[in-house]
Design an enzyme around this catalytic site. Structure first.
Site, PDB file in Angstrom:
ATOM      1  N   LYS A 225       0.803  -1.229   0.000  1.00 41.16           N
ATOM      2  CA  LYS A 225       0.000   0.000   0.000  1.00 41.16           C
ATOM      3  C   LYS A 225       0.832   1.274   0.000  1.00 41.16           C
ATOM      4  CE  LYS A 225      -4.503  -1.679   1.082  1.00 41.16           C
ATOM      5  NZ  LYS A 225      -5.599  -1.876   2.005  1.00 41.16           N
ATOM      6  N   ARG A 260      -4.098  -9.959   4.818  1.00 46.70           N
ATOM      7  CA  ARG A 260      -4.548  -9.966   3.417  1.00 46.70           C
ATOM      8  C   ARG A 260      -3.391  -9.483   2.552  1.00 46.70           C
ATOM      9  NH1 ARG A 260      -6.480  -6.657  -0.451  1.00 46.70           N
ATOM     10  NH2 ARG A 260      -8.129  -7.453  -1.794  1.00 46.70           N
TER      11      ARG A 260
HETATM   12  N1  HH2 Z   1      -7.636  -3.520   0.459  1.00 46.06           N
HETATM   13  C1  HH2 Z   1      -7.910  -3.574  -0.856  1.00 46.06           C
HETATM   14  C2  HH2 Z   1      -9.040  -4.283  -1.319  1.00 46.06           C
HETATM   15  N2  HH2 Z   1      -9.827  -4.961  -0.463  1.00 46.06           N
HETATM   16  N3  HH2 Z   1     -10.326  -5.668   1.737  1.00 46.06           N
HETATM   17  C3  HH2 Z   1     -10.048  -5.655   3.046  1.00 46.06           C
HETATM   18  N4  HH2 Z   1     -10.807  -6.356   3.904  1.00 46.06           N
HETATM   19  N5  HH2 Z   1      -8.980  -4.956   3.555  1.00 46.06           N
HETATM   20  C4  HH2 Z   1      -8.160  -4.227   2.739  1.00 46.06           C
HETATM   21  O1  HH2 Z   1      -7.223  -3.578   3.256  1.00 46.06           O
HETATM   22  C5  HH2 Z   1      -8.430  -4.204   1.335  1.00 46.06           C
HETATM   23  C6  HH2 Z   1      -9.548  -4.956   0.863  1.00 46.06           C
HETATM   24  C7  HH2 Z   1      -7.006  -2.883  -1.826  1.00 46.06           C
HETATM   25  O2  HH2 Z   1      -6.013  -3.764  -2.284  1.00 46.06           O
HETATM   26  P1  HH2 Z   1      -6.029  -4.547  -3.689  1.00 46.06           P
HETATM   27  O3  HH2 Z   1      -7.116  -5.568  -3.712  1.00 46.06           O
HETATM   28  O4  HH2 Z   1      -4.690  -5.073  -3.980  1.00 46.06           O
HETATM   29  O5  HH2 Z   1      -6.267  -3.395  -4.734  1.00 46.06           O
HETATM   30  P2  HH2 Z   1      -7.515  -2.965  -5.604  1.00 46.06           P
HETATM   31  O6  HH2 Z   1      -8.603  -2.537  -4.679  1.00 46.06           O
HETATM   32  O7  HH2 Z   1      -6.959  -1.829  -6.443  1.00 46.06           O
HETATM   33  O8  HH2 Z   1      -7.959  -4.149  -6.412  1.00 46.06           O
END
Ligand code: HH2
Length: 282
Positions: A225, A260
């Site tokens: 992040k 995660r």
């Molecule tokens: N962060 C992201 C997406 N979903 N869910 C939970 N529970 N906690 C988090 O911190 C969280 C989440 C963002 O990360 P990522 O899936 O890699 O990115 P994107 O939303 O751009 O797909």
């Protein structure tokens, strides 16, 4: 103290000395760190199976990026992306499959396809989302987000971010219990980077124990992040060491139980070592 137990449909996960690793499967063209890598069903399924082989305890499948300013995805497109991936992973792996969605219809269809967990970054504020999870006795990840992905990083402000997030969790646990989702099915997530400035993220990370004190497992998403990039001066693909450090600090304090992450193999090693050390504690 009794180990924490997280109920997901017909099974339960014990959150003991070792944190669990939730591997991320992004079926999106635009996720912030791996967008476009696993957009077709076969590539996403292969990636999920690889994460299981690397030691993932749970898989989290998402079809809509929630990065700041991301365009919302129409429901049909999100269904097309995630349902076949969830169905195939649920069929081919033993680990529980979670769906990362803000849409009740997507949650329902994924639960019908075999998902065991709904991860809603909007925190189950939509009663339809609660009904979908309750109808299937699914596990839920209740994440805190200020605003929406489109608006959340526009001057985020809190009088006391830790107090506000904790109050949000208390209120959600009460509403969910009244609506058919017992506390045992709930995992809490402070939503690092979701409507938070750097100082808010650090305040939350330094005080995660406030949330763990609510008696439910805490899920932590810090993988790759922005705050890690900011503090360490690293591009997205250079943030593994920082991501691991933050996850380990939180888990070692007993304040994060589900990590995660994108980088499962490395996180699993760290989690195993932490578990071994925790078990040797006098
Ligand atoms: N962060 C992201 C997406 N979903 N869910 C939970 N529970 N906690 C988090 O911190 C969280 C989440 C963002 O990360 P990522 O899936 O890699 O990115 P994107 O939303 O751009 O797909």
């Amino acid at each position: 103290m009794d180990p924490l137990r997280w109920h997901l449909r017909d099974r339960a996960l014990d959150l003991g000395p070792r944190p669990l690793v939730m591997g991320i499967v992004n079926v999106t063209p635009d996720s912030f760190s791996d967008g476009g890598h696993f957009l077709d069903t076969a590539a996403a399924v292969e990636h999920g199976l690889k994460l299981v082989a690397e030691g993932a305890d749970i898989l989290d499948v998402g079809g809509e990026s929630t990065r700041p300013g991301a365009e919302p995805v129409p429901v049909d497109e999100e269904l097309r992306r995630v349902v076949p991936v969830v169905a195939e992973l649920a069929r081919r792996t033993q680990v529980p499959v979670s769906v990362d969605t803000m849409k009740p219809h997507v949650a329902r269809r994924c639960l019908e396809a075999g998902a065991a967990v709904v991860n809603d970054v909007a925190g189950f504020r939509d009663p339809e989302m609660i009904r979908a999870a309750a109808d299937h006795r699914a596990g839920v990840v209740v994440m805190h987000m200020r605003g929406t992905p489109q608006t959340m990083q526009v001057n985020p402000w809190y009088a006391d971010v830790v107090r506000e997030v904790r109050a949000f969790f208390e209120e959600r646990l009460r509403v969910l219990a009244e609506s058919g989702i017992p506390p045992g099915a709930v995992c809490l997530d402070p939503g690092i980077g979701f409507g938070k400035a750097l100082d808010h993220n650090l305040d939350l990370l330094a005080n995660l124990g406030e949330f763990a004190a609510l008696g439910r497992p805490v899920c932590l998403g810090v993988s790759r992040k922005g705050f890690i990039g900011k503090l360490c001066g690293r591009e997205k693909h250079e943030r593994l060491a920082g991501s691991l450090a933050v996850a380990c600090i939180a888990a070692a304090r007993g304040a994060a139980h589900v990590l995660r992450v994108h980088d499962v193999a490395a996180t699993r090693d760290a989690a195993v070592l932490l578990g071994a050390i925790n078990r040797s504690r006098r």
